[in-house]
Design a protein around this motif. Structure first.
Motif, PDB file in Angstrom:
ATOM      1  N   ALA A  83       0.826  -1.209   0.000  1.00 26.18           N
ATOM      2  CA  ALA A  83       0.000   0.000   0.000  1.00 26.18           C
ATOM      3  C   ALA A  83       0.859   1.257   0.000  1.00 26.18           C
ATOM      4  O   ALA A  83       0.594   2.207  -0.752  1.00 26.18           O
ATOM      5  CB  ALA A  83      -0.926  -0.014   1.214  1.00 26.18           C
ATOM      6  N   LEU A  84       1.907   1.267   0.828  1.00 27.12           N
ATOM      7  CA  LEU A  84       2.778   2.437   0.884  1.00 27.12           C
ATOM      8  C   LEU A  84       3.570   2.610  -0.412  1.00 27.12           C
ATOM      9  O   LEU A  84       3.783   3.739  -0.871  1.00 27.12           O
ATOM     10  CB  LEU A  84       3.734   2.307   2.073  1.00 27.12           C
ATOM     11  CG  LEU A  84       3.078   2.368   3.462  1.00 27.12           C
ATOM     12  CD1 LEU A  84       4.112   2.118   4.550  1.00 27.12           C
ATOM     13  CD2 LEU A  84       2.386   3.700   3.678  1.00 27.12           C
ATOM     14  N   LEU A  85       3.982   1.496  -1.004  1.00 27.16           N
ATOM     15  CA  LEU A  85       4.696   1.574  -2.275  1.00 27.16           C
ATOM     16  C   LEU A  85       3.800   2.147  -3.363  1.00 27.16           C
ATOM     17  O   LEU A  85       4.228   2.990  -4.170  1.00 27.16           O
ATOM     18  CB  LEU A  85       5.190   0.187  -2.688  1.00 27.16           C
ATOM     19  CG  LEU A  85       5.890   0.097  -4.052  1.00 27.16           C
ATOM     20  CD1 LEU A  85       7.137   0.969  -4.090  1.00 27.16           C
ATOM     21  CD2 LEU A  85       6.237  -1.353  -4.387  1.00 27.16           C
ATOM     22  N   TYR A  86       2.552   1.713  -3.387  1.00 28.67           N
ATOM     23  CA  TYR A  86       1.598   2.212  -4.388  1.00 28.67           C
ATOM     24  C   TYR A  86       1.394   3.718  -4.243  1.00 28.67           C
ATOM     25  O   TYR A  86       1.389   4.457  -5.237  1.00 28.67           O
ATOM     26  CB  TYR A  86       0.275   1.473  -4.240  1.00 28.67           C
ATOM     27  CG  TYR A  86      -0.790   1.924  -5.218  1.00 28.67           C
ATOM     28  CD1 TYR A  86      -0.646   1.713  -6.593  1.00 28.67           C
ATOM     29  CD2 TYR A  86      -1.932   2.577  -4.771  1.00 28.67           C
ATOM     30  CE1 TYR A  86      -1.623   2.135  -7.498  1.00 28.67           C
ATOM     31  CE2 TYR A  86      -2.913   3.000  -5.655  1.00 28.67           C
ATOM     32  CZ  TYR A  86      -2.743   2.786  -7.015  1.00 28.67           C
ATOM     33  OH  TYR A  86      -3.711   3.201  -7.907  1.00 28.67           O
ATOM     34  N   LEU A  87       1.254   4.185  -3.003  1.00 34.67           N
ATOM     35  CA  LEU A  87       1.110   5.628  -2.774  1.00 34.67           C
ATOM     36  C   LEU A  87       2.361   6.378  -3.230  1.00 34.67           C
ATOM     37  O   LEU A  87       2.272   7.457  -3.819  1.00 34.67           O
ATOM     38  CB  LEU A  87       0.845   5.896  -1.295  1.00 34.67           C
ATOM     39  CG  LEU A  87      -0.515   5.446  -0.744  1.00 34.67           C
ATOM     40  CD1 LEU A  87      -0.584   5.674   0.759  1.00 34.67           C
ATOM     41  CD2 LEU A  87      -1.647   6.183  -1.450  1.00 34.67           C
ATOM     42  N   GLY A  88       3.522   5.797  -2.961  1.00 34.94           N
ATOM     43  CA  GLY A  88       4.757   6.420  -3.394  1.00 34.94           C
ATOM     44  C   GLY A  88       4.869   6.491  -4.905  1.00 34.94           C
ATOM     45  O   GLY A  88       5.333   7.496  -5.460  1.00 34.94           O
ATOM     46  N   GLN A  89       4.419   5.443  -5.577  1.00 37.65           N
ATOM     47  CA  GLN A  89       4.472   5.420  -7.038  1.00 37.65           C
ATOM     48  C   GLN A  89       3.511   6.428  -7.648  1.00 37.65           C
ATOM     49  O   GLN A  89       3.817   7.054  -8.673  1.00 37.65           O
ATOM     50  CB  GLN A  89       4.178   4.010  -7.531  1.00 37.65           C
ATOM     51  CG  GLN A  89       5.303   3.026  -7.226  1.00 37.65           C
ATOM     52  CD  GLN A  89       4.910   1.587  -7.433  1.00 37.65           C
ATOM     53  OE1 GLN A  89       3.726   1.225  -7.362  1.00 37.65           O
ATOM     54  NE2 GLN A  89       5.891   0.735  -7.682  1.00 37.65           N
ATOM     55  N   LEU A  90       2.354   6.614  -7.011  1.00 32.56           N
ATOM     56  CA  LEU A  90       1.400   7.616  -7.499  1.00 32.56           C
ATOM     57  C   LEU A  90       1.961   9.026  -7.386  1.00 32.56           C
ATOM     58  O   LEU A  90       1.739   9.876  -8.264  1.00 32.56           O
ATOM     59  CB  LEU A  90       0.088   7.513  -6.715  1.00 32.56           C
ATOM     60  CG  LEU A  90      -0.826   6.319  -7.014  1.00 32.56           C
ATOM     61  CD1 LEU A  90      -2.061   6.378  -6.125  1.00 32.56           C
ATOM     62  CD2 LEU A  90      -1.248   6.300  -8.484  1.00 32.56           C
ATOM     63  N   SER A  91       2.689   9.285  -6.299  1.00 34.94           N
ATOM     64  CA  SER A  91       3.220  10.628  -6.071  1.00 34.94           C
ATOM     65  C   SER A  91       4.626  10.809  -6.624  1.00 34.94           C
ATOM     66  O   SER A  91       5.222  11.884  -6.473  1.00 34.94           O
ATOM     67  CB  SER A  91       3.231  10.925  -4.562  1.00 34.94           C
ATOM     68  OG  SER A  91       4.036   9.991  -3.866  1.00 34.94           O
TER      69      SER A  91
END
Length: 402
Positions: free
Chosen positions: A131-139
């Protein structure tokens, strides 16, 4: 080496094991020639021999300071020194024991404690990390360098094969790999399928325990090991012929389950069996007939980076290269293959400056023949290398999945 451990440590099994390792060291110094941090810093205390003296002082009850721990923290745990050592000193095991005991007795500054707690809570938790990786990839487009390069781009996995074969092997999904490099196990499953072998992931198996154990949280690390054994055991009883490791960092840990749980009455026998069945994907494929893959004639050169965990901890130096060449892949020349890339699990987070210096050296060594791509065998190395690599970086099994 003569030792005089304090009673507190001499009465513990780990203390006695550490003492035996200390006594096997003959001070020869061969290890310094292959130690990446000693080569970079030129300080005896940042080489294996010097660190062994620091650990000896700690176990003998002499004053241990933040400076002592700083030199131990700067160790990559790459274990290149073990490959070089003529006396077979088990340096990596000594370091794990000393770090674990030191964490219990020497409190870290608050900021260090928070960072380490974040790592041992986030990385082994597959869903939270994803989940944190996905948020990082979005931003990612909004994040300034150099932080942006540390966030890996999203990768997609090829579909897993639908067929089932009589021959079956287990695989570990792990904690970071499913979201950071999801095609690794999928590609392995597809390659094995073409060889008439079904690869299965046990859903309940997760982190191998390495993150916690190497950061001194031994109890939680051992609990992760027990959980994986429980998850794998039904398939082992049903005849799984091997536990295939596609991440050498996990492979190095799983091969030690038998030793680390040897005093656990409920798990000792099972842990030993798991370690016996565990093997790196390259070692497994080297025993198979790769002609069925039909990969001969592939164009372009690939530079292979052999992770420290594969060559020094698992003793598999040169195995993956044999598999790739056997499959018709042309390997580019490289230099200093024994030196670490600077990833080393959580090292790139905890020791960023030194990690980047080692990464610079490694990329230069891997690209002397201007390869089209770089291959490696561990998720941490793959992410670390691709953060600054001038060419694409993939797990080596993806080159066989055509």
């Amino acid at each position: 080496m003569q030792t005089n451990l304090v009673q507190e440590f001499a009465a513990q099994p780990e203390g006695l094991e550490a003492e035996a390792i200390l006594r096997s060291c003959v001070h020869c110094g061969f290890c310094t020639a292959t130690c990446p941090t000693y080569q970079e810093l030129g300080d005896e205390r940042d080489g294996p021999r010097g660190r062994i003296y620091l650990m000896k002082m700690f176990l003998e009850g002499r004053e241990t300071t933040e400076k002592t721990r700083e030199h131990l923290d700067r160790c990559l745990s790459c274990r290149a020194c073990e490959t070089t050592c003529p006396a077979d000193v088990q340096y990596g095991r000594l370091l794990d024991i000393s770090r674990g005991l030191m964490e219990e007795r020497l409190e870290r500054p608050r900021q260090e404690r928070w960072l380490r707690q974040a790592l041992i809570r986030v990385l082994p938790n597959r869903r939270l990390f994803a989940a944190l990786l996905y948020l990082g990839q979005l931003s990612r487009p909004l994040v300034p360098e150099p932080l942006r390069s540390k966030i890996p781009l999203r990768k997609r996995a090829s579909p897993w094969p639908a067929r089932s074969h009589q021959r079956k092997v287990l695989a570990l999904a792990g904690c970071v790999q499913p979201s950071a490099t999801p095609n690794t196990n999928a590609a392995a499953a597809r390659v094995l399928d073409r060889l008439g072998i079904t690869m299965v992931e046990a859903p309940a198996a997760g982190c191998c325990g390495a993150v916690n154990y190497h950061l001194g949280d031994h109890d939680q690390g051992l609990d992760y090991m027990r959980r994986n054994i429980d998850a794998w055991w039904p398939a082992i009883e049903n005849g799984a012929e091997a536990i295939i490791m596609t991440a050498s960092g996990c492979g190095a840990m799983v091969q030690d389950y038998g030793h680390l749980l040897r005093d656990d009455a409920d798990y000792a026998d099972k842990a030993r069996r798991v370690s016996e069945l565990s093997m790196d994907l390259g070692a497994f494929l080297l025993k198979q007939d790769l002609g069925a893959l039909g990969l001969s004639g592939r164009k372009g050169r690939v530079a292979f980076h052999c992770p420290c965990t594969l060559q020094h901890a698992m003793g598999q130096s040169g195995v993956v290269e044999q598999v790739m060449e056997k499959a018709g892949i042309k390997l580019a020349a490289t230099t200093d293959g024994h030196l670490c890339c600077g990833s080393a699990g959580t090292y790139s987070v905890l020791q960023p400056e030194l990690s980047q210096r080692l990464l610079t050296n490694k990329l230069q060594a891997l690209t002397i023949e201007e390869p089209e791509e770089i291959a490696t065998a561990n998720v941490g190395c793959q992410l670390h290398l691709e953060s600054r690599s001038p060419v694409p970086v993939r797990h080596w099994i993806e080159f066989l999945d055509l």
